[in-house]
Design an enzyme around this catalytic site. Structure first.
Site, short mmCIF file in Angstrom:
data_model
loop_
_atom_site.label_atom_id
_atom_site.label_comp_id
_atom_site.label_asym_id
_atom_site.label_seq_id
_atom_site.Cartn_x
_atom_site.Cartn_y
_atom_site.Cartn_z
N PRO A 201 5.34 16.92 -1.19
CA PRO A 201 4.27 16.68 -1.16
C PRO A 201 3.61 16.59 -0.08
O PRO A 201 4.59 16.86 1.15
CB PRO A 201 4.86 15.38 -1.36
CG PRO A 201 5.72 15.80 -1.59
CD PRO A 201 6.46 16.50 -1.94
N GLY A 202 2.41 17.01 0.88
CA GLY A 202 2.27 16.88 2.46
C GLY A 202 1.69 18.09 2.62
O GLY A 202 1.58 17.71 4.22
N HIS A 421 29.20 -0.67 14.21
CA HIS A 421 29.00 0.58 13.87
C HIS A 421 28.71 1.56 14.55
O HIS A 421 27.97 2.50 14.45
CB HIS A 421 28.25 -0.53 12.78
CG HIS A 421 27.96 0.80 11.83
ND1 HIS A 421 28.61 0.18 10.57
CD2 HIS A 421 26.71 1.41 11.43
CE1 HIS A 421 28.50 1.02 9.98
NE2 HIS A 421 27.54 1.53 10.45
N GLU A 422 26.70 1.08 15.42
CA GLU A 422 26.24 2.23 15.52
C GLU A 422 26.84 3.20 16.35
O GLU A 422 26.59 4.46 16.89
CB GLU A 422 25.01 1.96 16.44
CG GLU A 422 24.21 1.30 15.26
CD GLU A 422 23.93 2.32 13.86
OE1 GLU A 422 23.81 3.42 13.74
OE2 GLU A 422 23.29 1.69 12.45
P1 ADP Z 1 -0.38 18.26 -0.24
O1 ADP Z 1 -1.77 18.39 -1.46
O2 ADP Z 1 0.18 19.69 -0.35
O3 ADP Z 1 0.48 17.11 -1.13
P2 ADP Z 1 -2.71 17.21 1.00
O4 ADP Z 1 -3.55 18.75 1.15
O5 ADP Z 1 -3.44 16.51 0.22
O6 ADP Z 1 -1.29 17.63 0.44
O7 ADP Z 1 -2.47 17.14 2.92
C1 ADP Z 1 -2.57 15.82 3.29
C2 ADP Z 1 -3.00 16.13 4.66
O8 ADP Z 1 -2.45 16.23 5.27
C3 ADP Z 1 -4.20 17.08 4.88
O9 ADP Z 1 -6.01 16.08 4.26
C4 ADP Z 1 -3.78 17.35 6.08
O10 ADP Z 1 -4.77 16.58 6.83
C5 ADP Z 1 -2.65 17.26 6.52
N1 ADP Z 1 -1.96 18.72 6.22
C6 ADP Z 1 -0.66 19.02 5.80
N2 ADP Z 1 -0.81 19.70 5.57
C7 ADP Z 1 -1.58 21.28 6.83
C8 ADP Z 1 -1.35 21.99 7.31
N3 ADP Z 1 -0.64 22.86 6.89
N4 ADP Z 1 -2.48 22.40 7.67
C9 ADP Z 1 -3.01 21.33 8.56
N5 ADP Z 1 -3.28 20.03 7.98
C10 ADP Z 1 -2.30 19.42 7.21
ZN ZN Z 2 25.75 3.25 9.36
#
Ligand code: ADP
Ligand code: ZN
Ligand code: MG
Length: 631
Positions: A201-202, A421-422
């Protein structure tokens, strides 16, 4: 339902009821309350009891000469034919009778009879209009929800997509084809109909698809897989049909199905079973894709982050036979993406995008966009016109570790435990070769965690060695070990650490073949898909004995690393106390300060390396950013 609509409805209902009541009132003749059978009526006529008659079609309204029976009324009503025999008898008996011209065939009669039905229809139409005007569109079932971006609206081009050069290269051909389809079809070239963009994703799959359309200057239809899936069976399929009909009118164009896995999952899977809605939709999609030739100029693109759950039929030749991988960006890619997104933001001179790119392993394009945005917001909040490195640092912490919860009240005892802990995590990481360098240690609560130890790798890693996995486990167990050494007590704060440790150890044994006893075999395949409808229960492809062996191997990996972590800390107990004290004092310690502390400290004896056996077999892909968070 909005209140205006509700008021209107009530009003209409009142009118409706009133009209019905009125109708009933007019329709029933007040004089004829007594209904008698036709046979009885004939008897009365014979006896000469009837004075007057009026024929209204089949209905006969009449009046007796004097009240009959117990009733005091003289009017009566019956239904029967006005036969010639009857008329003759009436004449004989001297009954006066007439025919009502205004009977059943007349317009008013029809209107009166049909009034309720007409009213009902009017109300229905009215109601539907209201619903549609209200934006709920409850009645537009079959229409597809695709958004069309015409060639003029879509301004996204390849310039906006950074860090995925391979993917861009692969789809270049599609752009050429869409620009001039004739050039390709003339020489009999066959362009793939369907292209599947695969990636986490993303990473810019949607963006890339839009950019293709933008580069080629063709219309772009975008619909999300989940838009097809509706409450009503058959709706999804009709949407698909509608979408493709629309696309054919606009060819050459791109049809883009985002989140294809929502419709494209294995058929016949999941708890619903049988022919469910999704299945019909998928079938229709396959039919449509088979139904046009590639030279018609429609290219179907789809994006998914779960290619493994897709129905195999989708991936057959002539359908989505071309897969383009859109991976998470590497260091260089991240820098490019940061450049793209900071094009229109004023950066201070101290900002080095290379450094930010290096410290954000595992970030996707969307994460990086978010990072730039958060930095800009932080700068704006402090009334600065330019974004500085400090803003980026703040934003990175927020994105990675969550928002600081300064208002959270923590008792001194709890703070002390958290500090140890940390410190335990940090010190084990610092003293164990082969682990990622410490970026920051903090006991400021963030998100769900009371404290965070953040490690950042120097470079991206795509495979992990057994050494580094063992190191990761040791670092994760360092927190619990420190608690145990100092307080002789165990807290629930290490729960998250133990979860992750167990998970890594299990994968080492079951997926990556890193246990000598169990051997280079994989077990329990398909477990991950339990909730995706493919498999209802975990597939257990090993025997009870193996299960026992696996469990004991996992436990021995964990125990061994725990003991190593404990020894490391016990050997450096002064350092542990010092570090914990520093944390209690300053709350945040960065990598440099930790380095200074450790190097200025002279250990009593030489620190023995816990790594007698630095083997590097077993290659695995794994997200390399590594935070130890403690709830
Ligand atoms: P996906 O569809 O793979 O989940 P998106 O195309 O919806 O991801 O990406 C979400 C946003 O993240 C885009 O609108 C853009 O602004 C940014 N983004 C993601 N990948 C890139 C990339 N390779 N270059 C520039 N911007 C990106
Ligand atoms: Zn821890
Ligand atoms: Mg997307």
């Amino acid at each position: 339902m909005n209140s205006q609509l509700f008021k209107n409805l009530v009003l209409w209902l009142v009118i409706f009821v009133a009209i019905i009541a009125l109708y009933q009132l007019v329709h029933t003749p007040r004089t004829a309350t007594l209904e008698i059978p036709y046979s009885e009526f004939l008897e009365y006529v014979d006896k000469g009891d009837v004075k007057e008659l009026e024929f209204k079609g089949e209905q006969i309204l009449g009046e007796f000469s004097s009240p009959v029976g117990e009733s005091s009324e003289t009017g009566f009503k019956t239904v029967g034919p006005a036969s010639e025999d009857l008329l003759k008898t009436l004449e004989e008996k001297g009954v006066s009778f007439k025919f009502d011209a205004n009977k059943e065939g007349s317009l008013t009669h029809i209107l009166l009879n049909w009034a309720p039905l007409i009213l009902l229809i009017v109300i229905m139409v009215f109601f539907m209009r209201q619903l549609q005007a209200g934006g709920t569109k409850a009645m537009s079932f079959g229409k597809n929800k695709a958004r069309m971006l015409s060639e003029n609206q879509n301004k996204i081009t390849f310039k906006d997509v950074a860090g995925v050069d391979e993917a861009k290269e692969e789809v270049q051909e599609i752009v050429e084809f869409l620009k001039s389809p004739k050039k390709f079809t003339k020489v009999g070239g066959r362009i793939p109909k369907g292209i599947l963009l695969v990636g986490p994703p993303g990473t810019g799959k949607t963006l890339l698809a839009k950019a293709i359309a933008g580069e080629a200057g063709v219309p772009f239809f975008i619909i999300s897989g989940s838009d097809f899936v509706e409450m009503f069976v058959g709706v999804g399929a009709s949407r698909v049909r509608d979408l493709f009909a629309q696309a054919k009118r606009h060819a050459p164009c791109i049809v883009f199905v985002d989140e294809l896995d929502a419709v494209g999952r294995h058929r016949g899977a999941g708890l619903g079973g049988g022919h469910d809605e999704r299945e019909q939709t998928l079938n229709q999609l396959l039919v449509e894709m088979d139904g046009f030739e590639s030279n018609e100029g429609i290219i179907v693109m789809a994006a998914t982050n779960r290619p493994d759950v897709l129905d195999p039929a989708l991936l057959r030749p002539g359908r989505f036979d071309r897969q383009v991988v859109v991976p998470r960006p590497d260091v260089r890619g991240r820098e490019e993406i940061l450049k793209v997104h900071s094009r229109n933001t004023p950066l201070d001179s101290d900002v080095e995008l290379t450094v930010i790119a290096r410290s954000t392993p595992g970030f996707s394009g969307a994460d990086l966009e978010n990072l730039v945005n958060e930095s800009a917001l932080h700068a704006a909040r402090q009334n600065r016109a330019k974004i500085s490195m400090q803003d980026f640092e703040f934003a990175k912490d927020k994105v990675i570790m969550g928002v600081e919860r300064k208002s959270m009240i923590i008792s001194d005892a709890e703070r002390k435990i958290t500090a140890y802990h940390e410190a335990g995590h940090a010190l084990v990481a610092k003293l164990t070769p082969g682990t990622d360098p410490i970026h920051k240690v903090t006991i400021i609560p963030r998100g769900m965690a009371l404290g965070v130890t953040q490690q950042l790798p120097i470079e991206d890693r795509y495979t992990l060695s057994r050494t580094s996995l063992n190191g990761t486990i040791m670092v994760l167990l360092g927190g619990r070990a420190a608690e145990e050494i100092v307080f002789s007590e165990r807290t629930s704060g290490a729960g998250n650490d133990l979860d992750r440790v167990t998970d890594i150890a299990r994968r080492m044994v079951c997926e990556w073949g890193m246990s000598e006893k169990v051997g280079p075999v994989t077990f329990g395949k398909g477990e991950e898909q339990i909730f995706l409808g493919k498999e209802i229960s975990k597939s257990k492809d090993y025997s009870e004995e193996t299960a026992i062996e696996i469990d004991s191997e996992i436990r021995s990996i964990v125990t061994e690393n725990y003991n190593k972590a404990k020894t490391t800390l016990e050997d450096n107990i002064d350092l542990l106390h010092k570090l914990a004290g520093m944390l209690l004092d300053k709350e945040v310690i960065d990598g440099k300060e930790l380095e200074e502390l450790v190097s200025s400290h002279k250990p009593q004896k030489d620190y023995p390396s816990p790594w007698q056996n630095p083997t590097t077999e077993g290659s695995v892909a794994f997200r390399s950013s590594n935070n130890s968070e403690d709830a």
